[in-house]
Design an enzyme around this catalytic site. Structure first.
Site, PDB file in Angstrom:
ATOM      1  N   ASP A 111       0.851  -1.195   0.000  1.00  0.00           N
ATOM      2  CA  ASP A 111       0.000   0.000   0.000  1.00  0.00           C
ATOM      3  C   ASP A 111       0.886   1.244   0.000  1.00  0.00           C
ATOM      4  O   ASP A 111       2.067   1.189   0.345  1.00  0.00           O
ATOM      5  CB  ASP A 111      -0.926   0.015   1.225  1.00  0.00           C
ATOM      6  CG  ASP A 111      -1.921   1.164   1.146  1.00  0.00           C
ATOM      7  OD1 ASP A 111      -2.686   1.209   0.161  1.00  0.00           O
ATOM      8  OD2 ASP A 111      -1.914   2.040   2.020  1.00  0.00           O
ATOM      9  N   SER A 112       0.265   2.368  -0.372  1.00  0.00           N
ATOM     10  CA  SER A 112       0.985   3.644  -0.365  1.00  0.00           C
ATOM     11  C   SER A 112       1.262   4.110   1.065  1.00  0.00           C
ATOM     12  O   SER A 112       2.051   5.027   1.270  1.00  0.00           O
ATOM     13  CB  SER A 112       0.131   4.694  -1.083  1.00  0.00           C
ATOM     14  OG  SER A 112      -1.123   4.795  -0.436  1.00  0.00           O
ATOM     15  N   GLY A 121      -2.437   9.373  -4.251  1.00  0.00           N
ATOM     16  CA  GLY A 121      -3.605   9.934  -4.941  1.00  0.00           C
ATOM     17  C   GLY A 121      -3.321  11.116  -5.868  1.00  0.00           C
ATOM     18  O   GLY A 121      -3.820  11.160  -6.989  1.00  0.00           O
ATOM     19  N   CYS A 167      -3.733  -0.826  -2.381  1.00  0.00           N
ATOM     20  CA  CYS A 167      -4.025   0.577  -2.676  1.00  0.00           C
ATOM     21  C   CYS A 167      -4.823   0.677  -3.984  1.00  0.00           C
ATOM     22  O   CYS A 167      -4.393   0.151  -5.014  1.00  0.00           O
ATOM     23  CB  CYS A 167      -2.694   1.300  -2.811  1.00  0.00           C
ATOM     24  SG  CYS A 167      -2.820   3.006  -3.316  1.00  0.00           S
ATOM     25  N   ASN A 168      -5.971   1.341  -3.929  1.00  0.00           N
ATOM     26  CA  ASN A 168      -6.790   1.498  -5.143  1.00  0.00           C
ATOM     27  C   ASN A 168      -6.068   2.309  -6.198  1.00  0.00           C
ATOM     28  O   ASN A 168      -6.146   2.010  -7.390  1.00  0.00           O
ATOM     29  CB  ASN A 168      -8.095   2.229  -4.805  1.00  0.00           C
ATOM     30  CG  ASN A 168      -9.147   1.309  -4.252  1.00  0.00           C
ATOM     31  OD1 ASN A 168     -10.067   0.926  -4.956  1.00  0.00           O
ATOM     32  ND2 ASN A 168      -9.015   0.936  -2.991  1.00  0.00           N
ATOM     33  N   GLU A 213      -6.962  10.413   7.985  1.00  0.00           N
ATOM     34  CA  GLU A 213      -5.650  10.257   8.634  1.00  0.00           C
ATOM     35  C   GLU A 213      -5.523  11.157   9.862  1.00  0.00           C
ATOM     36  O   GLU A 213      -4.767  10.851  10.779  1.00  0.00           O
ATOM     37  CB  GLU A 213      -4.526  10.514   7.629  1.00  0.00           C
ATOM     38  CG  GLU A 213      -4.527   9.433   6.579  1.00  0.00           C
ATOM     39  CD  GLU A 213      -3.281   9.372   5.719  1.00  0.00           C
ATOM     40  OE1 GLU A 213      -2.373  10.197   5.919  1.00  0.00           O
ATOM     41  OE2 GLU A 213      -3.235   8.489   4.853  1.00  0.00           O
ATOM     42  N   CYS A 263     -11.242   3.322  -2.329  1.00  0.00           N
ATOM     43  CA  CYS A 263     -10.055   3.851  -1.643  1.00  0.00           C
ATOM     44  C   CYS A 263      -9.923   3.120  -0.309  1.00  0.00           C
ATOM     45  O   CYS A 263     -10.930   2.847   0.355  1.00  0.00           O
ATOM     46  CB  CYS A 263     -10.226   5.356  -1.399  1.00  0.00           C
ATOM     47  SG  CYS A 263      -8.874   6.077  -0.452  1.00  0.00           S
ATOM     48  N   HIS A 279      -9.057   4.115   2.501  1.00  0.00           N
ATOM     49  CA  HIS A 279      -9.430   4.856   3.715  1.00  0.00           C
ATOM     50  C   HIS A 279     -10.935   4.924   3.962  1.00  0.00           C
ATOM     51  O   HIS A 279     -11.361   5.179   5.075  1.00  0.00           O
ATOM     52  CB  HIS A 279      -8.903   6.295   3.621  1.00  0.00           C
ATOM     53  CG  HIS A 279      -7.421   6.411   3.748  1.00  0.00           C
ATOM     54  ND1 HIS A 279      -6.553   5.698   2.956  1.00  0.00           N
ATOM     55  CD2 HIS A 279      -6.661   7.168   4.563  1.00  0.00           C
ATOM     56  CE1 HIS A 279      -5.311   6.017   3.287  1.00  0.00           C
ATOM     57  NE2 HIS A 279      -5.347   6.909   4.260  1.00  0.00           N
TER      58      HIS A 279
HETATM   59  N1  DGL Z   1      -4.250   4.020  -0.609  1.00  0.00           N
HETATM   60  C1  DGL Z   1      -4.828   5.053  -1.437  1.00  0.00           C
HETATM   61  C2  DGL Z   1      -6.012   4.464  -2.228  1.00  0.00           C
HETATM   62  O1  DGL Z   1      -6.585   3.463  -1.865  1.00  0.00           O
HETATM   63  C3  DGL Z   1      -5.259   6.265  -0.627  1.00  0.00           C
HETATM   64  C4  DGL Z   1      -4.094   7.037  -0.043  1.00  0.00           C
HETATM   65  C5  DGL Z   1      -3.191   7.623  -1.114  1.00  0.00           C
HETATM   66  O2  DGL Z   1      -3.606   8.534  -1.849  1.00  0.00           O
HETATM   67  O3  DGL Z   1      -2.058   7.169  -1.188  1.00  0.00           O
HETATM   68  O4  DGL Z   1      -6.364   5.022  -3.242  1.00  0.00           O
END
Ligand code: DGL
Length: 274
Positions: A6-7, A39, A69-70, A161, A193, A195
């Protein structure tokens, strides 16, 4: 071992679902917090960063890698899959969410919320089109073409966050983002996403009972059951000692603190460089 990329720590919403469904496996979670958020980045940058993260997980010996991560799934999954050609297996979160949404939709009016980059990629629309056979409403009159209503929600990641889940400012912003989707009378909404599952209750409340809300984090784990059925050799290969390791490219302290909130339990985190 299963690698989850993930990011940052958002992917822990995916990890949480895995731990519930498959506690027996060994997991290595990598959050590229140093480059978070993905993002707002360009597709090229997201591809580069995702490639490096996946390379790291491959070197650690992961036999299955989930791009949680999406944004990374939307912009970079194809590139990493092409590089590794199925060895190891690398899966994203978009297709399971799309299949679930099409399966649940009654009138084919599907909303999508995600980061700017996820929405700009058009990847969800492409997958919805590709998997349109999953849309099978009972009512034949409803069998029109699926319509997709995408909405970028760039402010939601920082609000989540900051832990502002119940804050009136978050509610106001959320209401603004959801308004066009309500006006479009969507019957299904994809939370595209990592989050957004933390805001799911609030989103469900705002969208009302005629709209089904699909979490990509949950859908991706639910889809693994049939994936394992079709690929028993992978299930066989994955080590099962119940270990979990969390690594990040930035401060392990902050990651541990926020990550614990996403996962719902305290975690020990190590910093890695690659
Ligand atoms: N993990 C990212 C997503 O699911 C959200 C956080 C980011 O922008 O890195 O799109």
């Amino acid at each position: 071992m299963i690698g989850i990329f993930d990011s940052g720590f958002g992917g822990l919403t995916v990890m949480k679902e895995y731990l519930k469904q498959y506690p027996e496996f060994d997991y290595l979670y990598l959050g590229d917090q140093a480059n978070n958020p993905y993002g707002p980045h360009s597709k090229e940058r997201i591809e580069q960063l995702t490639m490096k993260g996946v390379d790291f997980l491959v070197k650690q010996g992961c036999q299955l890698i989930i791009v949680a991560c999406n944004t990374a799934s939307a912009d970079a999954l194809r590139a990493v899959q092409q590089k590794y050609e199925g060895r190891p297996v690398i899966l994203g979160v978009l297709i399971p969410a799309v299949q679930e949404a099409l399966g649940q939709s009654r009138f084919g009016n599907i909303g999508l919320i995600g980061t700017r980059s996820t929405v700009a990629s058009g990847a969800y629309e492409r997958e919805l089109e590709k998997h349109s056979e999953c849309y099978q409403p009972n009512d034949k009159r409803a069998r029109e073409k699926v319509k997709v209503y995408p909405q970028a929600c760039p402010l939601l990641v920082p609000l989540v966050e900051e832990g502002m889940l119940k804050n009136p400012a978050t509610r106001m912003i959320l209401r603004n983002y959801l308004r066009p989707l309500k006006h479009a009378h969507i019957d299904t909404l994809i939370l595209g996403c990592t989050h957004y599952p933390l805001l799911q209750q609030e989103i469900e409340r705002m969208m009302g009972k005629n709209c089904r809300v699909i979490s990509s984090s949950k859908a991706s784990v639910m889809a693994m059951r049939s994936y394992f059925e079709q690929h028993p050799e992978l299930l066989e290969k994955l080590s099962k000692n119940g270990t979990r390791k969390y690594v990040t490219t930035d401060s392990p302290e902050r990651f541990g603190e926020l990550g614990g909130r996403f996962l719902g339990e305290r975690i020990e985190v190590e910093r890695v460089e690659y």
